[in-house]
Design a protein around this motif. Structure first.
Motif, PDB file in Angstrom:
ATOM      1  N   PHE A  44       0.843  -1.219   0.000  1.00 38.59           N
ATOM      2  CA  PHE A  44       0.000   0.000   0.000  1.00 38.59           C
ATOM      3  C   PHE A  44       0.870   1.259   0.000  1.00 38.59           C
ATOM      4  CE2 PHE A  44      -2.628  -3.292   2.224  1.00 38.59           C
ATOM      5  CZ  PHE A  44      -3.581  -3.430   1.233  1.00 38.59           C
ATOM      6  N   ARG A 110      -9.900   0.917  -0.186  1.00 42.75           N
ATOM      7  CA  ARG A 110      -8.900   0.270  -1.049  1.00 42.75           C
ATOM      8  C   ARG A 110      -9.560  -0.848  -1.854  1.00 42.75           C
ATOM      9  NH1 ARG A 110      -5.934  -3.966   3.161  1.00 42.75           N
ATOM     10  NH2 ARG A 110      -7.883  -4.864   3.875  1.00 42.75           N
ATOM     11  N   ASN A 148      -3.332  -6.626  -4.208  1.00 42.87           N
ATOM     12  CA  ASN A 148      -3.680  -7.264  -2.939  1.00 42.87           C
ATOM     13  C   ASN A 148      -5.125  -7.723  -2.972  1.00 42.87           C
ATOM     14  OD1 ASN A 148      -2.663  -7.771  -0.116  1.00 42.87           O
ATOM     15  ND2 ASN A 148      -4.578  -6.708   0.364  1.00 42.87           N
ATOM     16  N   GLU A 149      -5.328  -8.967  -2.621  1.00 42.06           N
ATOM     17  CA  GLU A 149      -6.678  -9.529  -2.486  1.00 42.06           C
ATOM     18  C   GLU A 149      -7.667  -8.981  -3.517  1.00 42.06           C
ATOM     19  OE1 GLU A 149      -7.867  -9.120   1.642  1.00 42.06           O
ATOM     20  OE2 GLU A 149      -6.774 -10.927   2.181  1.00 42.06           O
ATOM     21  N   ASN A 245      -2.455 -12.905  -3.588  1.00 43.23           N
ATOM     22  CA  ASN A 245      -2.955 -13.452  -2.315  1.00 43.23           C
ATOM     23  C   ASN A 245      -4.472 -13.589  -2.385  1.00 43.23           C
ATOM     24  OD1 ASN A 245      -2.966 -10.584  -2.269  1.00 43.23           O
ATOM     25  ND2 ASN A 245      -2.911 -10.510  -0.037  1.00 43.23           N
ATOM     26  N   ASP A 268      -4.642 -15.785   2.402  1.00 40.04           N
ATOM     27  CA  ASP A 268      -4.657 -15.072   3.674  1.00 40.04           C
ATOM     28  C   ASP A 268      -5.624 -15.793   4.599  1.00 40.04           C
ATOM     29  OD1 ASP A 268      -3.048 -13.442   2.240  1.00 40.04           O
ATOM     30  OD2 ASP A 268      -4.565 -11.890   1.880  1.00 40.04           O
ATOM     31  N   TYR A 270      -7.478 -16.418   8.094  1.00 39.97           N
ATOM     32  CA  TYR A 270      -7.914 -15.783   9.348  1.00 39.97           C
ATOM     33  C   TYR A 270      -9.062 -16.550   9.990  1.00 39.97           C
ATOM     34  CZ  TYR A 270      -5.050 -11.896   7.782  1.00 39.97           C
ATOM     35  OH  TYR A 270      -3.997 -11.122   7.377  1.00 39.97           O
ATOM     36  N   GLU A 306      -0.710 -14.476   4.441  1.00 44.56           N
ATOM     37  CA  GLU A 306      -1.058 -13.706   5.633  1.00 44.56           C
ATOM     38  C   GLU A 306      -1.715 -14.643   6.627  1.00 44.56           C
ATOM     39  OE1 GLU A 306      -3.602 -10.321   4.990  1.00 44.56           O
ATOM     40  OE2 GLU A 306      -2.578  -9.750   3.159  1.00 44.56           O
ATOM     41  N   VAL A 312      -7.127 -10.577  14.878  1.00 40.35           N
ATOM     42  CA  VAL A 312      -7.448  -9.622  13.814  1.00 40.35           C
ATOM     43  C   VAL A 312      -8.191  -8.458  14.452  1.00 40.35           C
ATOM     44  CG1 VAL A 312      -7.551 -11.397  12.030  1.00 40.35           C
ATOM     45  CG2 VAL A 312      -9.644 -10.718  13.224  1.00 40.35           C
ATOM     46  N   TRP A 314     -11.167  -7.444  12.810  1.00 40.35           N
ATOM     47  CA  TRP A 314     -12.434  -7.369  12.067  1.00 40.35           C
ATOM     48  C   TRP A 314     -13.397  -8.526  12.319  1.00 40.35           C
ATOM     49  CZ3 TRP A 314     -12.520 -11.559   8.806  1.00 40.35           C
ATOM     50  CH2 TRP A 314     -11.278 -12.099   8.423  1.00 40.35           C
ATOM     51  N   PHE A 344       0.142 -11.046   8.409  1.00 40.19           N
ATOM     52  CA  PHE A 344      -0.210  -9.651   8.391  1.00 40.19           C
ATOM     53  C   PHE A 344      -0.265  -9.316   9.867  1.00 40.19           C
ATOM     54  CE2 PHE A 344      -2.734  -5.979   8.996  1.00 40.19           C
ATOM     55  CZ  PHE A 344      -2.244  -5.139   8.031  1.00 40.19           C
ATOM     56  N   GLU A 354      -6.607  -0.308  11.171  1.00 40.21           N
ATOM     57  CA  GLU A 354      -5.934  -1.548  11.567  1.00 40.21           C
ATOM     58  C   GLU A 354      -4.990  -1.369  12.757  1.00 40.21           C
ATOM     59  OE1 GLU A 354      -4.510  -3.151   7.836  1.00 40.21           O
ATOM     60  OE2 GLU A 354      -6.395  -4.243   7.578  1.00 40.21           O
ATOM     61  N   HIS A 357      -5.086  -4.328  14.983  1.00 42.51           N
ATOM     62  CA  HIS A 357      -4.866  -5.658  14.397  1.00 42.51           C
ATOM     63  C   HIS A 357      -3.571  -6.202  14.977  1.00 42.51           C
ATOM     64  CE1 HIS A 357      -4.291  -8.870  11.512  1.00 42.51           C
ATOM     65  NE2 HIS A 357      -5.452  -8.594  10.960  1.00 42.51           N
TER      66      HIS A 357
HETATM   67  C1  GAL Z   1      -6.213  -8.860   4.615  1.00 43.38           C
HETATM   68  C2  GAL Z   1      -5.503  -7.771   3.849  1.00 43.38           C
HETATM   69  C3  GAL Z   1      -4.455  -7.087   4.704  1.00 43.38           C
HETATM   70  C4  GAL Z   1      -5.028  -6.738   6.047  1.00 43.38           C
HETATM   71  C5  GAL Z   1      -5.568  -7.989   6.690  1.00 43.38           C
HETATM   72  C6  GAL Z   1      -6.150  -7.768   8.060  1.00 43.38           C
HETATM   73  O1  GAL Z   1      -7.429  -9.181   4.053  1.00 43.38           O
HETATM   74  O2  GAL Z   1      -4.877  -8.298   2.706  1.00 43.38           O
HETATM   75  O3  GAL Z   1      -3.999  -5.931   4.040  1.00 43.38           O
HETATM   76  O4  GAL Z   1      -6.017  -5.777   5.910  1.00 43.38           O
HETATM   77  O5  GAL Z   1      -6.597  -8.493   5.896  1.00 43.38           O
HETATM   78  O6  GAL Z   1      -6.616  -8.974   8.610  1.00 43.38           O
END
Ligand code: GAL
Length: 661
Positions: A44, A110, A148-149, A245, A268, A270, A306, A312, A314, A344, A354, A357
């Motif tokens: 970023f 983003r 990214n994603e 990713n 990624d 989570y 990631e 996290v 979120w 991440f 974040e 995070h």
């Molecule tokens: C991913 C993203 C990262 C960050 C991460 C947080 O989805 O690629 O940039 O935001 O989540 O968990």
């Protein structure tokens, strides 16, 4: 990418700390202590790289790359296209996406640019090529992280036109489109390409064929944008290796289509650790399923690009991984084919959304923090087991997965609009194989079942004719096939097949579907064993089919309501193989004994002795990973495992297992 080395690292954002040179200094020292050897840089960073149009500032990045490399850290260099500068969005409004309701987004957030916009493509190409010229041949740069994603879709006029062009290329004529979409329904026939519009909340939502083709177009356009970036980089550095990713159970594009265009798959991860009611084992298996999908995309090792070392920001409740879970998850990824484990993020941001995070280095910057200590421990272990890198997995079982099918199911009206649960369905089959220590790959619809002993076809509502043919040949040649309810319903246009169903497989399965019975949440149908079938009872739920046996032997039957006596599970010999029919989704308890019976004598489990509940074994090449995911110690013939402990063995082929960890 590198022999005898597993990658270990994180997303790193030195651009957030340019006013604190001491931080780069400290980070490099901490990375050394944590055994980091790869960081993703620049994801970023666009405003720091090009603060004003055409004005490039790359010295800060050069310094970071040089210093990291001098400390033994390689770089996965990102193209910055996922987040654009405000100057760009302001000057060129066309780069901002238009939502399905046809409202153009304001600047912000983003991963929300138009994939079609020629201006955006040009601006991205410019910055990507500046990066490639400056850093593409730097020995630190071992991989390119394209954007990214990738996700989302745009409905602007440029995209509408691109959609029409894509349709023209795919179908050749409006007539063919009208036929494929069955547009006589509700008098929706098109007489000019310009009448075709993408789906909208205030427009078209009823033509399933159009909805499906729009998803295909979005997938195509996303991959096309990625190719544009890839090729921009490769024009300068032809040998550049690229990855993207991907996300957990994400349906925004066909991952197999994307994978064909990249060198390395990554994702990624989570998961929701420690959710009440879920065991660690359950969460871990659900995560392993995605690892195996990622491996399958290119049939070779991938990266866990990631994951969080802690929590996290979120999830509904952002729980931290408890002690030992980070080590376990890192090794689980490697067991399933990851050649790298990254987080991440390396260092927690100070501001914006974040800032809470998890990161390897928190706001306190301390290395005696539990999170840092556990991250350093994993780094040390990965360094010691580097020889696992590159090891390939053996083909055992395959689960057919088709993104077209997922999209079509999502957009179908009926028979169950309260969720078809395809991922849940897939996971029930996968989890049983995981518990048995049998390796499972994901097979795309154009994939070849040859080489697998067992192929599972869960809810393949949209079944391509050619796939049905390959599955038939597979059973004929001696393979074992499992097909579930609601398979073989429509063709690739989402047009219902006429005649007997499951289309193309009735004679293979020895059954013919007569009814589909959707169930309310919580509603079940009791099923009982027929003959001597070892599973005495099971509960059918979600979608229950009634089928007329046409040669198949019922192994279980429904035991209540008007379907009483109809087959719930049936087996049919076809050619040299066997086909199993599962008429419904069953309770989770059904699948383990079912697949134990099926695999016996056909598929060797990863570990030779029976494993207690909560202990999982995974084989990767010559290596066997045993993980104790229960909360009690376990004693096996060759290892005692404490809770969350992983043991790794190397099989030298003689049947003797040498313990590496
Ligand atoms: C991913 C993203 C990262 C960050 C991460 C947080 O989805 O690629 O940039 O935001 O989540 O968990």
């Amino acid at each position: 990418m590198q022999q005898n080395t597993l990658w270990y690292g994180a997303d790193y954002n030195p651009e957030q700390w340019l006013d604190r040179p001491d931080i780069l200094e400290q980070d490099i020292e901490l990375m050394r202590k944590a055994h980091v050897n790869l960081v993703s840089l620049g994801i970023f960073s666009w405003t720091c790289l090009e603060p004003r149009e055409g004005e490039f500032h790359m010295d800060w990045l050069a310094e970071a790359i040089d210093r990291l490399y001098a400390a033994g850290v390689c770089v996965d260099l990102a193209t910055p296209s996922a987040a654009r500068p405000a100057w760009l969005a302001q000057k060129y409004p066309q780069v901002r996406r238009v939502n399905a309701d046809r409202v153009r987004q304001l600047y912000g957030e983003r991963e929300n640019h138009c994939y079609t916009s020629p201006v955006y493509r040009e601006k991205v190409r410019r910055i990507d090529q500046e990066l490639a010229r400056r850093f593409g041949r730097h020995p630190a740069v071992v991989l390119w992280h394209i954007s990214n994603e990738f996700n989302g879709e745009c409905h602007c006029e440029l995209c509408q036109q691109a959609f029409r062009d894509w349709l023209r290329a795919r179908y050749g004529s409006l007539e063919a489109i009208n036929r494929a979409w069955n547009t006589r329904f509700w008098s929706h026939e098109y007489t000019d390409f310009s009448q075709i519009e993408s789906p909208a909340p205030h427009g078209e939502r009823a033509m399933c064929g159009l909805l499906l083709d729009w998803k295909r177009f979005v997938s195509h356009q996303t991959v096309d944008f990625m190719k544009w970036e890839r090729d921009s980089v490769r024009e300068i550095v032809p040998e550049a290796k690229v990855c993207v990713n991907l996300m957990d159970r994400f349906d925004g594009f066909d991952h197999f289509e994307m994978a064909r265009e990249i060198d390395v798959a990554s994702w990624d991860s989570y998961p929701f650790w420690h959710r009440p009611g879920d065991t660690i084992e359950k969460t871990a298996i659900s995560c392993a399923m995605m690892h195996d999908l990622m491996y399958s995309l290119k049939d070779r090792p991938f990266l866990m690009m990631e994951n969080t070392p802690s929590f996290v920001n979120w999830h509904g409740v952002c729980k931290s991984k408890k002690p030992g879970v980070n080590l376990m998850t890192g090794l689980q990824a490697v067991a399933h084919g990851a050649d790298g484990v990254l987080y991440f993020q390396w260092r927690q941001s100070r501001g914006a959304c974040e800032k809470f995070h998890g990161a390897v280095v928190g706001h306190d910057g301390r290395e005696d923090h539990r999170v840092f200590r556990e991250a350093a421990q994993l780094g040390d272990v990965l360094r010691r087991i580097g020889r696992v890198a590159g090891a390939r997995k053996k083909k055992q079982a395959a689960i057919v997965f088709d993104y077209d099918n997922l999209w079509a199911l999502d957009r179908s009206m009926g028979p169950r609009n309260d969720g078809h649960g395809l991922w849940e369905e897939v996971e029930r089959h996968y989890a049983a194989l995981a518990r048995l220590g049998v390796g499972a790959d994901f097979l795309p619809p154009d994939g070849d079942p040859h080489g697998y002993a067992l192929v599972i076809v869960p809810m393949l509502y949209l079944m391509r004719e050619d796939l049905a043919g390959r599955l038939r040949a597979f059973v004929q040649g001696g393979g074992t096939l499992v097909v579930t309810m609601w398979s073989g319903v429509v063709d690739e246009h989402d047009l219902c097949y006429l005649g007997d169903a499951p289309h193309g497989l009735t004679d293979v399965l020895g059954v013919r579907r007569t009814e589909i019975v959707p169930m309310y949440d919580g509603e079940t149908l009791r099923c009982v064993a027929a003959g001597g079938f070892p599973i005495a009872e099971a509960k059918a739920e979600a979608l229950c089919e009634i089928a007329a046996p046409e040669g198949a032997t019922p192994l279980m039957v429904y035991d209540e309501d008007y379907m009483k006596g109809a087959p719930a599970v049936a087996r049919h010999a076809f050619g040299a193989g066997q086909a199993y029919y599962l008429a419904a989704r069953f309770d989770e308890g059904f699948y383990l004994p079912f697949y134990r019976g099926l695999c016996k004598g056909r598929l060797a489990p990863a570990w030779p002795e029976p494993l207690p509940e909560g202990v999982l074994a995974v084989r990767r090449g010559a290596y066997v990973f045993l993980q104790n995911l229960s909360d009690a110690p376990v004693q096996l013939s060759q290892a005692a495992l404490t809770p969350l402990e992983t043991a790794i063995f190397e099989d030298d082929g003689s049947g003797a297992y040498k313990r590496l960890l």
